[in-house]
Design an enzyme around this catalytic site. Structure first.
Site, PDB file in Angstrom:
ATOM      1  N   CYS A  37     -43.841  15.058 -15.764  1.00 55.90           N
ATOM      2  CA  CYS A  37     -42.509  15.835 -16.358  1.00 55.90           C
ATOM      3  C   CYS A  37     -41.674  14.688 -16.957  1.00 55.90           C
ATOM      4  CB  CYS A  37     -41.798  16.653 -15.387  1.00 55.90           C
ATOM      5  SG  CYS A  37     -42.959  17.766 -14.427  1.00 55.90           S
ATOM      6  N   CYS A 107     -31.546  17.317 -15.242  1.00 59.69           N
ATOM      7  CA  CYS A 107     -31.532  16.011 -14.758  1.00 59.69           C
ATOM      8  C   CYS A 107     -30.511  15.987 -13.366  1.00 59.69           C
ATOM      9  CB  CYS A 107     -31.098  15.095 -15.880  1.00 59.69           C
ATOM     10  SG  CYS A 107     -31.659  15.111 -17.512  1.00 59.69           S
TER      11      CYS A 107
HETATM   12  S1  FES Z   1     -34.947  13.125 -16.982  1.00 60.67           S
HETATM   13 FE1  FES Z   1     -35.880  14.660 -18.619  1.00 60.67          FE
HETATM   14  S2  FES Z   1     -34.193  15.099 -19.883  1.00 60.67           S
HETATM   15 FE2  FES Z   1     -33.484  13.923 -18.214  1.00 60.67          FE
END
Ligand code: FES
Ligand SMILES: Cc1ncc(COP(=O)(O)O)c(C=O)c1O
Lengths: 138, 390
Positions: A37, A107
């Protein structure tokens, strides 16, 4: 992507980067996210067993600037808080303090999840049952 | 945009521009003549006849017109189209759209170096194949497909060959006859020209190719693309083509040296990998994965002196990492850790030196902050961890 000054500041001078001894009974470790991800956050707390106060907090984060800033700020907030106070840290507080835009809210969610995971790790190591949290808002 | 392009365009923004006595002859021209002249400049760059140039609003339109136009025009011959998985969305989404209208589309996978496998192409050809649509060079990794071989295979099976050449035209020699191209989309803004103008090359001889118009109306552009022309834009496109033709060789020599310098320096960083076939690549592109560091976080570490983009999801609204890098077989994690460097006519050696130092420093700094780097150094098998996907 325009970053707020606070995000840039935490990114350039991150607070509390590092590693605590994950085997220690007084340390709780939260590892959340996934490499696939694009974000992995590890947040650790060291707790004074007698008082329940968090005496130290460290993080390492693989992710964007907002993820780094969220975890850096979270460690600052955690230090000196009791575990019970730490549980109440909400991702939207991080969003507000760092001025994160909507696409970067996840985040901050990651940071909240990391705090909770670290607390639960500490609890289970010390024979306490894990807390159940409702899904935070993404 | 090149300032010389702007200079050529400026007179055409006003209605009764210039005068016939102007020192620079093109300033005195009327709009129609100016467009004719630009069309010649455009055609000359790719070895075409000016009559084979259909002006469009850019390559998105060129991709749509080329592919949809052939699908409609040649419906009686067949409905099968072959393309590949690393194409630009303007090609992929056009093909997906046509699938809903009855097209059968084969999406060829690419090899780990980004090139298609010619044997697979050969095997995919069917009697109903009307079009092979393979890009000349890829926008993210810069690999150049074996265009001559691809067009020969298409021809052998009686299919037309379309190529999205946005990244190649103006950067490397492209000749529609030597390359056997039947239709080709390209755009001005990728070659120091203005935004919002491009062209579709449509072959007129051997064979004579036709496309069904996708914009109906007054019958401009020999009926294939109606609409009043954007004269200043076209003049700028023409000028950009002329400059590219004259300066390509010297630009390429200089830029590829800088690119190689950048790449060789960044390859010295531990666990960094260059993506795409290094021998068949545009001179100005480099795509590198810096394992255990996330691309957007990395880009934040330095002023973007040279054009940079990240393969990471974090830069895009979709949260999906680059599908091009994934098509090469890179895992999601590596795709998230990639940067594309784009050099150009204005890139200087100082900028390259600066970039080398900034990228190196930032990668090292972010790895000190990266839990994955720590695990890697401790010999932890990252793939074996049960990650909580979200
Ligand atoms: S960690 Fe993916 S947008 Fe911030
Ligand atoms: C390979 C490729 N095809 C098509 C396009 C779209 O071109 P335009 O912006 O002119 O529509 C681009 C991008 O800019 C591209 O890189």
């Amino acid at each position: 992507m325009a970053y707020s000054d606070k995000v840039i500041d935490h990114y350039s001078n991150p607070k509390n980067v590092g590693t605590l001894d994950k085997a220690s009974k007084s340390v709780g470790t939260g590892l959340v996210g996934a490499p696939e991800c694009g974000d992995v956050m590890r947040l650790q707390i060291e707790v004074d067993q007698a008082t329940g106060v968090i005496t130290d907090a460290k993080f390492k984060t693989f992710g964007c600037g907002s993820a780094i800033a969220s975890s850096s700020l979270a460690t600052e907030w955690l230090k000196g808080k009791t575990i019970d106070e730490a549980v109440k840290i909400d991702n939207m507080d991080l969003v507000e303090e760092l001025n994160l835009p909507p696409v970067k809210i996840h985040c901050s969610v990651l940071a909240e999840d990391a705090i909770k995971a670290a607390i639960n790790d500490f609890r289970s190591k010390n024979g306490l049952e894990e807390l159940v949290f409702e899904q935070s808002h993404v | 945009m090149d300032p010389r392009v702007l200079e050529a365009m400026l007179p055409y923004f006003v209605e009764n521009f210039g005068n016939a006595a102007s020192r620079n002859h093109s300033f005195g021209w009327q709009a129609e003549e100016a467009v004719d002249y630009a069309r010649e400049q455009i055609a000359q760059l790719i070895g075409a006849d000016p009559k084979e140039i259909i002006i469009t609003s850019g390559a998105t339109e060129g991709d749509n017109l080329g592919i949809k136009g052939v699908f409609e025009m040649y419906a009686s011959k067949g409905n099968h189209i072959i393309t590949c998985t690393t194409e630009h969305k303007a090609v992929l989404d056009t093909c997906k759209h046509l699938e809903k209208l009855g097209a059968e589309v084969t999406y060829l996978e690419v090899q780990p170096d980004g090139l298609i496998d010619l044997k697979q192409l050969e095997a995919a050809m069917r009697p109903t194949t009307i079009l092979v649509a393979i890009m000349y060079a890829n926008n993210e990794i810069g690999v150049i497909q074996p265009v001559k071989e691809i067009s020969a295979i298409a021809k052998k099976h009686g299919a037309l060959f379309f190529t999205d050449a946005v990244q190649a035209v103006g950067k490397i020699p492209v000749d529609v006859n030597a390359d056997g191209i039947d239709l080709m989309a390209f755009t001005a803004h990728k070659m120091y020209g203005p935004k919002g103008v491009g062209a579709l090359y449509v072959r007129r001889k051997n064979p004579r190719v036709k496309v069904t118009a996708q914009l109906d109306g007054g019958g401009h552009e020999r009926g294939m693309r109606s609409g009043t022309l954007n004269v200043p834009g076209i003049v700028g496109f023409g000028k950009a083509c002329e400059l590219a033709r004259l300066e390509m060789a010297s630009d390429t020599e200089r830029i590829s040296k800088l690119r190689d310098k950048l790449e060789n320096a960044l390859k010295q960083i531990d666990e960094s990998y260059v993506n795409g076939n290094p021998a068949h690549r545009l001179p100005h592109v480099s795509n590198i994965s810096f394992k255990y560091v996330e691309g957007e976080g990395l880009m934040m570490g330095f002023n973007k002196d040279i054009a940079l983009s990240s393969g990471s999801a974090c830069t895009s609204a979709s949260l999906e990492p680059s599908y091009v890098l994934k098509a090469l077989g890179l895992g999601d994690d590596l795709a998230h850790s990639s940067l594309r460097f784009g050099l150009g006519r204005y890139t200087t050696e100082e900028q390259i030196d600066f970039t080398i130092k900034a990228v190196t420093d930032t990668v090292l700094k972010l790895r000190d902050m990266s839990p994955l780097w720590e695990m890697f150094k401790d010999g932890v098998d990252i793939d074996a961890i049960q990650w909580a996907h979200h």
